[in-house]
Design an enzyme around this catalytic site. Structure first.
Site, mmCIF file in Angstrom:
data_model
loop_
_atom_site.group_PDB
_atom_site.id
_atom_site.type_symbol
_atom_site.label_atom_id
_atom_site.label_comp_id
_atom_site.label_asym_id
_atom_site.label_seq_id
_atom_site.Cartn_x
_atom_site.Cartn_y
_atom_site.Cartn_z
ATOM 1 C CG ASP A 3 -1.877 -1.191 1.234
ATOM 2 O OD1 ASP A 3 -2.590 -1.416 0.248
ATOM 3 O OD2 ASP A 3 -1.843 -1.933 2.240
ATOM 4 C CE LYS A 37 2.992 -3.067 -4.588
ATOM 5 N NZ LYS A 37 2.539 -2.620 -3.252
ATOM 6 C CG HIS A 85 -1.039 -2.345 -7.117
ATOM 7 N ND1 HIS A 85 -0.111 -3.004 -7.896
ATOM 8 C CD2 HIS A 85 -0.936 -2.896 -5.877
ATOM 9 C CE1 HIS A 85 0.522 -3.901 -7.161
ATOM 10 N NE2 HIS A 85 0.033 -3.857 -5.935
ATOM 11 C CG LEU A 121 7.035 13.391 -0.017
ATOM 12 C CD1 LEU A 121 7.853 13.639 -1.254
ATOM 13 C CD2 LEU A 121 7.823 13.763 1.233
ATOM 14 C CG ASP A 122 -0.278 14.208 0.049
ATOM 15 O OD1 ASP A 122 0.546 13.327 -0.237
ATOM 16 O OD2 ASP A 122 -1.495 13.981 0.163
#
Length: 424
Positions: free
Chosen positions: A13, A16, A43, A329-330
């Site tokens: 999770d 990918k 995915h 990254l948020d």
């Protein structure tokens, strides 16, 4: 050809699917090759216009016109689930997914009998459930290991009477062991498998060798290295080799050993769906994941701080990477930290493949230890690169391809390595 192998260095999770979609959106890709797992993969790919699909068996590049999917012999194929997935792809604007699919005839079949047996075993575990997805993939692998000459395989779908024989043997063996199964009669299953054989290109191993020379291929892994059947934290693992090994073996068989870059995928948060060790789990983290809800089989989706110790272990198990894709990254903020060491160690040492007693002891140790945190990093890609000793070459701030930024060799298009050892 600049082939790329995409592997999750966590518990799955990590993103990918969105990474594979980005690769297929930014370069001409001939085929996405699935090399482990089965219909339990999930995915998620989201397009800028809001269309969304959870890729299970089709490659996550299928939204991109012309990109093919190949299910190698290492995939456990569920034709019934595949048909349902193709229907959903059609509903979101991809009517030709089955036309772009090839399946290795040697791949194992996951059937309703495997699924029913899987669920019966998981229910019988009670409070000690492993967090199975309940789709019968592990059951199909276990049966294939126990009965290699009798396990149903994809090529059997072209011979209805032979498949009837194998499905009957399978049903009778599982029923004798577990009692009546919640699954349809064999005769009711045969038309669906015959339809699958008539609709999908079933091929042998030589097809992939040709595809690898025809254009760039992206190898899409399933699950994560920390769930690996031999190196994961037993018994909370998958019946699948989740490292680069299967993909490297397929390349070697085609005479292209080492001819692919290895790309490891990680979240800035270490997550896990279902039970098992998650040393850095923190219920106070204010995160949710709409694509990973709680479900009756896996249980709750859990969040933790970035676990550099666990991810270093995954890198050691997998034999290293050429680069990292750092996703979500948020979510990085002042409350998210990095765990560089545990109370009792800063490094987990991999053991020999197959020593499940050792892995179970490691599991017990991880369930008892506690994380040690340092201050939150100001620059997450730089911090992850420093901790893991591998460069971050792709960052992702959202689910779409446009929210990703390449750097290093992934931005320059440098050629693939020509020689790499096959991981154990």
């Amino acid at each position: 050809m600049n082939h790329v192998i995409v592997v999750d260095l966590g518990y799955g999770d990590a993103g990918k699917g969105t990474v594979v979609d980005w690769l297929c959106a930014t370069r001409p890709v001939h085929t996405v090759v699935r090399f482990n797992g089965g219909a339990q993969a999930a995915h998620n790919v989201v397009l800028p216009d809001g269309r969304h699909h959870t890729f299970a068996q089709f490659g996550a590049g299928t939204f991109r016109p012309g990109v093919r999917t190949h299910l190698s012999r290492h995939v456990v194929v569920d034709p019934l689930a595949l048909a349902a997935e193709a229907d959903h792809l059609d509903s979101v604007g991809v009517p030709d997914a089955l036309d772009r699919l090839t399946v290795d005839g040697e791949a194992l079949l996951a059937t309703p009998y495997h699924r029913a047996a899987n669920r019966a075993r998981e229910i019988a575990r009670g409070a000690d459930r492993h967090g199975s997805c309940g789709l019968g993939v592990g059951e199909a692998v276990a049966y294939g290991l126990a009965h290699p000459d009798e396990a149903p395989r994809v090529a059997d779908c072209r011979s209805p009477e032979w498949l009837r024989h194998r499905l009957t043997l399978l049903r009778d063996r599982l029923t004798a062991e577990l009692g009546p199964l919640d699954a349809p009669p064999v005769a009711d299953c045969l038309p669906a498998y015959a339809g699958f054989a008539g609709r999908v290109a079933i091929v042998d191993g030589s097809w992939l060798a040709g595809a690898l020379r025809a254009g760039t291929c992206v190898f899409e892994g399933a699950q994560g290295v920390l769930l690996d059947e031999w190196h994961g934290f037993h018994p909370y693992t998958t019946w699948s080799t989740t490292t680069f090994a299967n993909a490297e073996a397929l390349l070697a068989e085609a005479g292209l050993a080492g001819a692919a870059r290895r790309l490891g995928v990680l979240r800035v948060t270490t997550t896990r769906h279902g039970p098992g060790p998650l040393v850095t789990e923190d219920p106070a983290l204010p995160f949710t994941d709409p694509h990973n809800p709680t479900n009756p089989w896996q249980g709750r989706f859990r969040f933790g701080h970035f676990d550099a110790v666990a991810h270093r272990y995954a890198l050691d198990v997998a034999g290293g990477v050429d680069g990292l894709a750092l996703t979500h990254l948020d979510l990085a903020g002042p409350g998210l930290r990095i765990c560089r060491r545990y109370a009792d160690t800063d490094r987990l040492v991999p053991g020999p493949a197959g020593d499940l007693d050792r892995q179970a002891a490691l599991t017990a140790r991880l369930l008892a230890t506690r994380p040690v945190y340092d201050d939150p990093p100001g620059d997450w890609p730089a911090a992850v690169t420093a901790e893991l000793g591998a460069p971050v070459v792709l960052t992702s701030h959202g689910p779409t391809a446009g929210e990703k930024t390449p750097c290093g060799w992934l931005a320059t298009g440098a050629p693939a390595r020509t020689a790499r050892p096959v991981a154990a």
